[in-house]
Design an enzyme around this catalytic site. Structure first.
Site, PDB file in Angstrom:
ATOM      1  N   ARG A  56      -4.143  24.665 -37.511  1.00  0.00           N
ATOM      2  CA  ARG A  56      -5.306  24.642 -36.607  1.00  0.00           C
ATOM      3  C   ARG A  56      -5.707  23.195 -36.327  1.00  0.00           C
ATOM      4  O   ARG A  56      -6.050  22.830 -35.226  1.00  0.00           O
ATOM      5  CB  ARG A  56      -6.479  25.444 -37.190  1.00  0.00           C
ATOM      6  CG  ARG A  56      -7.751  25.277 -36.380  1.00  0.00           C
ATOM      7  CD  ARG A  56      -8.848  26.323 -36.652  1.00  0.00           C
ATOM      8  NE  ARG A  56      -8.907  26.840 -37.984  1.00  0.00           N
ATOM      9  CZ  ARG A  56      -9.390  26.182 -39.045  1.00  0.00           C
ATOM     10  NH1 ARG A  56      -9.849  24.950 -38.923  1.00  0.00           N
ATOM     11  NH2 ARG A  56      -9.413  26.762 -40.232  1.00  0.00           N
ATOM     12  N   TYR A 109     -14.652  27.211  -9.799  1.00  0.00           N
ATOM     13  CA  TYR A 109     -13.817  28.339 -10.231  1.00  0.00           C
ATOM     14  C   TYR A 109     -14.747  29.392 -10.862  1.00  0.00           C
ATOM     15  O   TYR A 109     -15.612  29.051 -11.680  1.00  0.00           O
ATOM     16  CB  TYR A 109     -12.759  27.847 -11.227  1.00  0.00           C
ATOM     17  CG  TYR A 109     -12.109  28.967 -11.985  1.00  0.00           C
ATOM     18  CD1 TYR A 109     -11.398  29.961 -11.318  1.00  0.00           C
ATOM     19  CD2 TYR A 109     -12.221  29.055 -13.369  1.00  0.00           C
ATOM     20  CE1 TYR A 109     -10.819  31.009 -12.015  1.00  0.00           C
ATOM     21  CE2 TYR A 109     -11.637  30.108 -14.064  1.00  0.00           C
ATOM     22  CZ  TYR A 109     -10.946  31.076 -13.384  1.00  0.00           C
ATOM     23  OH  TYR A 109     -10.383  32.113 -14.062  1.00  0.00           O
ATOM     24  N   ASP A 182     -12.177  18.723 -13.369  1.00  0.00           N
ATOM     25  CA  ASP A 182     -11.164  19.768 -13.537  1.00  0.00           C
ATOM     26  C   ASP A 182     -10.022  19.425 -12.579  1.00  0.00           C
ATOM     27  O   ASP A 182     -10.160  19.565 -11.363  1.00  0.00           O
ATOM     28  CB  ASP A 182     -11.787  21.133 -13.208  1.00  0.00           C
ATOM     29  CG  ASP A 182     -10.806  22.284 -13.429  1.00  0.00           C
ATOM     30  OD1 ASP A 182      -9.581  22.059 -13.299  1.00  0.00           O
ATOM     31  OD2 ASP A 182     -11.270  23.402 -13.699  1.00  0.00           O
ATOM     32  N   LYS A 207      -1.527  26.567 -15.005  1.00  0.00           N
ATOM     33  CA  LYS A 207      -1.193  26.426 -13.588  1.00  0.00           C
ATOM     34  C   LYS A 207      -0.058  25.420 -13.402  1.00  0.00           C
ATOM     35  O   LYS A 207       1.020  25.633 -13.906  1.00  0.00           O
ATOM     36  CB  LYS A 207      -2.477  26.059 -12.826  1.00  0.00           C
ATOM     37  CG  LYS A 207      -3.680  26.944 -13.196  1.00  0.00           C
ATOM     38  CD  LYS A 207      -3.476  28.365 -12.769  1.00  0.00           C
ATOM     39  CE  LYS A 207      -4.395  29.416 -13.375  1.00  0.00           C
ATOM     40  NZ  LYS A 207      -5.635  29.115 -13.987  1.00  0.00           N
TER      41      LYS A 207
HETATM   42  C1  LIG Z   1      -9.625  25.358 -11.454  1.00  0.00           C
HETATM   43  C2  LIG Z   1      -9.541  26.184 -12.703  1.00  0.00           C
HETATM   44  N1  LIG Z   1     -10.124  25.755 -13.829  1.00  0.00           N
HETATM   45  C3  LIG Z   1     -10.076  26.469 -14.963  1.00  0.00           C
HETATM   46  C4  LIG Z   1      -9.455  27.694 -15.023  1.00  0.00           C
HETATM   47  C5  LIG Z   1      -9.457  28.474 -16.303  1.00  0.00           C
HETATM   48  O1  LIG Z   1      -8.227  28.384 -16.955  1.00  0.00           O
HETATM   49  P1  LIG Z   1      -7.564  29.538 -17.848  1.00  0.00           P
HETATM   50  O2  LIG Z   1      -7.347  30.728 -16.980  1.00  0.00           O
HETATM   51  O3  LIG Z   1      -6.313  28.900 -18.354  1.00  0.00           O
HETATM   52  O4  LIG Z   1      -8.553  29.825 -18.945  1.00  0.00           O
HETATM   53  C6  LIG Z   1      -8.805  28.182 -13.880  1.00  0.00           C
HETATM   54  C7  LIG Z   1      -8.124  29.495 -13.918  1.00  0.00           C
HETATM   55  O5  LIG Z   1      -7.788  30.058 -12.899  1.00  0.00           O
HETATM   56  C8  LIG Z   1      -8.859  27.409 -12.687  1.00  0.00           C
HETATM   57  O6  LIG Z   1      -8.284  27.840 -11.556  1.00  0.00           O
END
Ligand SMILES: Cc1ncc(COP(=O)(O)O)c(C=O)c1O
Length: 387
Positions: A56, A109, A182, A207
């Site tokens: 961990r 998001y 992000d 992604k």
């Molecule tokens: C721009 C963005 N940030 C964060 C996330 C969250 O990531 P995760 O689905 O890996 O938890 C996503 C998921 O679609 C996203 O598109």
């Protein structure tokens, strides 16, 4: 080549392939092994080999990925998590206390919005939102002494609005807040927020970083070592870490990020050109188009404009749903950033959780994650689905 050279001197693709890992001294393995181990033999009590004690806290497969992430974002330290949202939650808990406030994008998001609204807010962390493209509107939301985080997505999901990272970093810093970017949509190949003044980069590595739709993961990258220490503590104390198999897959994906992103961009440009001339399409959202309101800022801070394209259709929600269902090469599904093209209806899928709020998206909106298939096949598929 030393680790230091990997990080700061070598080109992007060289760092993507080599940073974070030296061939294994025992076997010469050129790829980081999957260390499927929870614990490590100690040479006497407290005699840790290479600092590894319990997985961990740290695992060598994760260490390699974290080093690569830091090198690609030009940060000092990277942290890998079980998902993008796990990374976000760990960041919020490491930096905020009850009574603190965050400014979010007004088209964040949906999962990030839900995290703040339904999870962080009941624990006392407030948030308000502003359009990322309007620096003054973001400044106006800042509450001096209370705002700890200014949260930026650029391009945003799903409307592909652009925020000026340098300008927003200075707005955040003037108020003693951190700018969090992000960088999921752009990936470090197209944009490196830490070099423009951001304090923290967040990724859903699910992604473009992973790139093959086969793993869920998240990451944080920072330059400030004091913040890195706080994140190290919280990553271990909360424990939402990425496992070694997931780290292996994500790290493998990172090695081809540059070539994949270039093909995503090539194909997206073809798709945008095609949609812009189609009678059934009423609007196309892509920051690479000169008429896009964020084009100048995007051109300044991004290498190219990415693989995400959104568009509205003339026939309303009914037609949008029909297009999503008729597409064949574009697979109907959530997520983005993989080699295969995906199509989705944000209103009823990825952004259903913001329905009825200020963040609701138009019902005739379709989002594409343009993959790296043969471009002509993608255009023919859209033509058929729109027809
Ligand atoms: C721009 C963005 N940030 C964060 C996330 C969250 O990531 P995760 O689905 O890996 O938890 C996503 C998921 O679609 C996203 O598109």
């Amino acid at each position: 080549m030393s680790e230091q050279q990997h990080r700061h001197k070598a080109g992007f693709e060289t760092r993507a392939i080599h940073a974070g890992y030296e061939p294994d001294p025992t076997t010469g393995a050129v790829i980081p092994p999957i260390y499927a181990t929870s614990t490590y033999k100690q040479d006497g009590v407290g005699g840790l080999r290479g600092g590894y004690e319990y997985s961990r806290s740290a695992n060598p497969t994760r260490t390699a990925l974290e080093g690569a992430l830091a090198a690609l974002e030009e940060g000092e330290r990277g942290f890998a998590f079980a998902s993008g949202l796990a990374a976000e939650d760990t960041l919020v808990r490491a930096t905020c206390r009850p009574g603190d406030h965050a400014v979010l994008p007004d088209d964040a998001y949906g999962g990030t919005f839900r995290l703040f609204a339904e999870v962080e807010e009941p624990w006392g962390i407030e948030h308000t939102s502003a359009p990322v493209s309007d620096v003054d509107a973001v400044r106006a939301e800042i509450r001096p002494g209370q705002t700890r985080l200014v949260w930026l997505e650029t391009p945003t999901n799903p409307l592909l609005n652009i925020g000026d990272i340098e300008a927003l970093a200075s707005v955040a810093h003037d108020a003693g807040a951190l700018l969090v970017v992000d960088n999921t949509f752009a990936s470090p190949y197209l944009q490196q927020p830490l070099t423009l003044g951001a304090d923290v980069v967040v990724h859903s590595t699910t992604k473009y970083a992973g790139g093959h739709s086969d793993v869920i993961g998240g990451a944080l990258v920072v330059r400030d070592l004091e913040l890195a220490e706080r994140l190290t503590f919280h990553q271990n104390a909360i424990g939402a870490v990425a496992g070694p198999f997931d780290c292996f897959l994500t790290h493998r994906g990172l090695k081809t990020l540059g070539v994949r992103m270039d093909r995503h961009c090539d194909n997206a440009e073809r798709v945008v050109e095609f949609l812009s001339g189609h009678a059934a399409v009423s609007a196309v959202f892509y920051p690479g188009v000169e008429t896009h309101p964020g084009h100048a800022v995007a051109a300044r801070q991004m290498r190219r404009f990415g693989g995400m394209v959104s568009f509205r259709v003339t026939g309303g929600e009914e037609q949008a749903l029909r297009v999503c269902e008729r597409a064949e090469v574009f697979t109907l599904g959530e997520s983005l950033g993989g080699v295969e093209s995906l199509i989705e209806h944000p209103g009823l899928m990825t952004h259903a959780s913001v329905s009825g709020t200020d963040l609701e998206v138009p019902a005739d909106l379709i989002r594409l994650s343009v993959g790296i298939e043969t471009a002509d096949d993608l255009l023919a598929d859209l033509d058929r689905a729109l027809g």
